[in-house]
Design a protein around this motif. Structure first.
Motif, PDB file in Angstrom:
ATOM      1  N   ASP A 199       0.834  -1.213   0.000  1.00 49.56           N
ATOM      2  CA  ASP A 199       0.000   0.000   0.000  1.00 49.56           C
ATOM      3  C   ASP A 199       0.867   1.260   0.000  1.00 49.56           C
ATOM      4  N   ARG A 200       1.910   1.259   0.826  1.00 51.30           N
ATOM      5  CA  ARG A 200       2.770   2.450   0.914  1.00 51.30           C
ATOM      6  C   ARG A 200       3.470   2.729  -0.404  1.00 51.30           C
ATOM      7  N   VAL A 201       4.001   1.682  -1.029  1.00 49.45           N
ATOM      8  CA  VAL A 201       4.718   1.869  -2.284  1.00 49.45           C
ATOM      9  C   VAL A 201       3.747   2.263  -3.400  1.00 49.45           C
ATOM     10  N   ARG A 202       2.540   1.717  -3.382  1.00 48.91           N
ATOM     11  CA  ARG A 202       1.543   2.109  -4.389  1.00 48.91           C
ATOM     12  C   ARG A 202       1.220   3.595  -4.265  1.00 48.91           C
ATOM     13  N   ALA A 203       1.074   4.072  -3.026  1.00 53.34           N
ATOM     14  CA  ALA A 203       0.779   5.498  -2.812  1.00 53.34           C
ATOM     15  C   ALA A 203       1.934   6.369  -3.314  1.00 53.34           C
ATOM     16  N   PHE A 204       3.145   5.889  -3.163  1.00 50.29           N
ATOM     17  CA  PHE A 204       4.317   6.626  -3.643  1.00 50.29           C
ATOM     18  C   PHE A 204       4.415   6.562  -5.167  1.00 50.29           C
ATOM     19  N   HIS A 205       4.051   5.410  -5.720  1.00 53.70           N
ATOM     20  CA  HIS A 205       4.201   5.161  -7.150  1.00 53.70           C
ATOM     21  C   HIS A 205       3.192   5.938  -7.990  1.00 53.70           C
ATOM     22  N   ARG A 206       1.967   6.080  -7.512  1.00 50.75           N
ATOM     23  CA  ARG A 206       0.892   6.668  -8.319  1.00 50.75           C
ATOM     24  C   ARG A 206       1.220   8.057  -8.849  1.00 50.75           C
ATOM     25  N   PRO A 207       1.634   9.014  -7.996  1.00 48.62           N
ATOM     26  CA  PRO A 207       1.925  10.351  -8.553  1.00 48.62           C
ATOM     27  C   PRO A 207       3.120  10.344  -9.495  1.00 48.62           C
ATOM     28  N   MET A 208       4.096   9.483  -9.230  1.00 49.66           N
ATOM     29  CA  MET A 208       5.240   9.381 -10.150  1.00 49.66           C
ATOM     30  C   MET A 208       4.790   8.882 -11.511  1.00 49.66           C
ATOM     31  N   TRP A 209       3.922   7.878 -11.508  1.00 50.93           N
ATOM     32  CA  TRP A 209       3.436   7.315 -12.773  1.00 50.93           C
ATOM     33  C   TRP A 209       2.554   8.330 -13.497  1.00 50.93           C
ATOM     34  N   ALA A 210       1.745   9.068 -12.751  1.00 46.41           N
ATOM     35  CA  ALA A 210       0.903  10.096 -13.364  1.00 46.41           C
ATOM     36  C   ALA A 210       1.768  11.175 -14.019  1.00 46.41           C
ATOM     37  N   ASP A 211       2.852  11.541 -13.371  1.00 42.86           N
ATOM     38  CA  ASP A 211       3.763  12.540 -13.938  1.00 42.86           C
ATOM     39  C   ASP A 211       4.402  12.003 -15.217  1.00 42.86           C
ATOM     40  N   TYR A 212       4.791  10.723 -15.188  1.00 42.87           N
ATOM     41  CA  TYR A 212       5.374  10.110 -16.380  1.00 42.87           C
ATOM     42  C   TYR A 212       4.359  10.079 -17.520  1.00 42.87           C
ATOM     43  N   GLU A 213       3.131   9.710 -17.215  1.00 40.71           N
ATOM     44  CA  GLU A 213       2.086   9.644 -18.235  1.00 40.71           C
ATOM     45  C   GLU A 213       1.848  11.019 -18.871  1.00 40.71           C
ATOM     46  N   ALA A 214       1.979  12.070 -18.054  1.00 38.99           N
ATOM     47  CA  ALA A 214       1.788  13.424 -18.582  1.00 38.99           C
ATOM     48  C   ALA A 214       2.929  13.835 -19.508  1.00 38.99           C
ATOM     49  N   ARG A 215       4.133  13.316 -19.233  1.00 39.19           N
ATOM     50  CA  ARG A 215       5.308  13.716 -20.018  1.00 39.19           C
ATOM     51  C   ARG A 215       5.602  12.793 -21.195  1.00 39.19           C
ATOM     52  N   ARG A 216       5.003  11.622 -21.219  1.00 40.51           N
ATOM     53  CA  ARG A 216       5.392  10.637 -22.219  1.00 40.51           C
ATOM     54  C   ARG A 216       5.109  11.062 -23.662  1.00 40.51           C
ATOM     55  N   PRO A 217       4.032  11.842 -23.956  1.00 40.78           N
ATOM     56  CA  PRO A 217       3.860  12.259 -25.356  1.00 40.78           C
ATOM     57  C   PRO A 217       5.049  13.041 -25.890  1.00 40.78           C
ATOM     58  N   VAL A 218       5.625  13.892 -25.047  1.00 37.41           N
ATOM     59  CA  VAL A 218       6.790  14.668 -25.469  1.00 37.41           C
ATOM     60  C   VAL A 218       7.984  13.745 -25.675  1.00 37.41           C
ATOM     61  N   LEU A 219       8.168  12.795 -24.749  1.00 39.16           N
ATOM     62  CA  LEU A 219       9.287  11.859 -24.857  1.00 39.16           C
ATOM     63  C   LEU A 219       9.133  10.977 -26.095  1.00 39.16           C
ATOM     64  N   ALA A 220       7.899  10.538 -26.366  1.00 34.82           N
ATOM     65  CA  ALA A 220       7.660   9.665 -27.516  1.00 34.82           C
ATOM     66  C   ALA A 220       7.839  10.406 -28.834  1.00 34.82           C
ATOM     67  N   ALA A 221       7.652  11.724 -28.813  1.00 36.29           N
ATOM     68  CA  ALA A 221       7.785  12.517 -30.040  1.00 36.29           C
ATOM     69  C   ALA A 221       9.229  12.897 -30.331  1.00 36.29           C
ATOM     70  N   GLY A 222      10.129  12.527 -29.431  1.00 38.55           N
ATOM     71  CA  GLY A 222      11.534  12.877 -29.619  1.00 38.55           C
ATOM     72  C   GLY A 222      12.196  12.023 -30.674  1.00 38.55           C
ATOM     73  N   THR A 223      13.487  12.189 -30.794  1.00 39.97           N
ATOM     74  CA  THR A 223      14.275  11.411 -31.744  1.00 39.97           C
ATOM     75  C   THR A 223      15.238  10.519 -30.975  1.00 39.97           C
ATOM     76  N   GLY A 224      15.804   9.546 -31.677  1.00 41.08           N
ATOM     77  CA  GLY A 224      16.757   8.660 -31.044  1.00 41.08           C
ATOM     78  C   GLY A 224      16.147   7.315 -30.712  1.00 41.08           C
ATOM     79  N   ALA A 225      17.022   6.423 -30.262  1.00 41.52           N
ATOM     80  CA  ALA A 225      16.608   5.039 -30.032  1.00 41.52           C
ATOM     81  C   ALA A 225      15.601   4.905 -28.895  1.00 41.52           C
ATOM     82  N   PHE A 226      15.589   5.841 -27.940  1.00 42.18           N
ATOM     83  CA  PHE A 226      14.727   5.689 -26.779  1.00 42.18           C
ATOM     84  C   PHE A 226      13.307   6.208 -27.013  1.00 42.18           C
ATOM     85  N   ALA A 227      13.085   6.976 -28.068  1.00 43.14           N
ATOM     86  CA  ALA A 227      11.773   7.582 -28.277  1.00 43.14           C
ATOM     87  C   ALA A 227      10.669   6.533 -28.401  1.00 43.14           C
TER      88      ALA A 227
END
Length: 305
Positions: free
Chosen positions: A230-258
């Protein structure tokens, strides 16, 4: 559904769930329902709140009865002839990660155990395919076929046995990552791949793999308390939400990691991604990534002496 009126789902016994399955054209038995409870696909049935007799059949809450139906429907929509149980378990864990009302942590803990037991239980061909994919991801363009093959064999063995030989793994992956000999009297030059958050060394990959293996082992043996999950899930959720918000920009980038940031298009894909991400967060919160990083770095230092 009755015209424009939706029939509300109510609590139900194991027999009711079997009847729900038969109404969908799915063969089911009370033994199957019990198995789903053990595996974490369903919660434990509860005593009837209005019953004064302990011998009355226990009931599943409306949310669990609905979950049972939805899982059966999802399985029926799959193009596969037989849907692996681990796929349904990942969907249950995905629901636990994003919602607090349907899948509660006692059920999720059993589902994590089922997921962990299934991890690594794949065919030799699948292990070979996975190892080959990792080799292609890590290999320097000038890495030889011999270096690629050596790395693949070690990766396959680690996946098959669940044990990681840090010395051997570091040796073959370093040769794969930086396939050039050290000059006499000079330390070996080792490269780092560019990543979205900074350079990624071979030690990072090794540490993450080792930490994940250790986390999966703990989940398999139910060594992680519900309070920790439960504790780790509570910590993980906002981090994952932040990643989900930023992923369109990351996916639109160039390079092998996009391409790695492209959003999955199916529920199964989203479930796989979310479950893997939580395991990584759990590994970090348990201190396993830090310990594995120190161990991998110690091996690197010994090799340079």
């Amino acid at each position: 559904m009755n015209g424009d009126q939706v029939t509300a789902r109510v609590e139900g016994t194991s027999a009711d769930l079997v009847a729900d399955a038969l109404a969908l054209g799915v063969k089911a038995t009370a033994r199957m329902v019990t198995s789903w409870v053990v595996e974490g696909l369903l919660a434990n049935p509860e005593p009837r709140k209005t019953s004064a007799h302990g011998s009355d059949p226990r009931v599943f809450p409306p949310e669990q009865r609905e979950l049972f139906t939805k899982l059966l429907e999802a399985r029926g929509r799959s193009p596969l002839g037989r849907v692996p149980q681990r796929s349904l378990v990942r969907v249950v864990l995905y629901l636990w990660l994003i919602d607090d009302t349907v899948v509660l942590t006692p059920q999720a803990r059993r589902a994590w155990r089922t997921h962990a037991r299934a991890t690594g239980r794949v065919t030799a061909a699948k292990r070979s395919e996975t190892a080959r994919s990792v080799v292609e991801q890590l290999a320097h363009p000038s890495a030889s076929l011999k270096q690629r093959r050596a790395a693949q064999l070690v990766l396959e063995e680690g996946e098959r046995t669940g044990r990681i030989d840090l010395e051997r793994l570091t040796s073959v992956l370093t040769e794969l990552y930086s396939p050039w000999p050290a000059l006499p009297g000079s330390p070996r030059i080792e490269r780092a791949q560019p990543g979205p958050f900074g350079p990624v060394t071979v030690q990072h990959h090794i540490a993450m793999w080792k930490a994940k293996q250790q986390t999966i082992t703990r989940l398999r043996h139910e060594e992680i308390d519900e309070s920790v999950l439960d504790r780790v899930r509570a910590f993980h959720r906002p981090m994952w939400a932040d990643y989900e918000a930023r992923r369109p920009v990351l996916a639109a980038g160039t390079g092998a990691f996009a391409a790695a940031f492209a959003e999955p298009t199916t529920l199964e894909g989203r479930a796989i991604e979310a479950v893997d991400a939580f395991v990584a967060t759990l590994s970090g919160e348990l201190g396993l990534i830090e310990a594995a990083s120190h161990a991998a770095e110690a091996v690197r230092i010994r090799r340079t002496r």
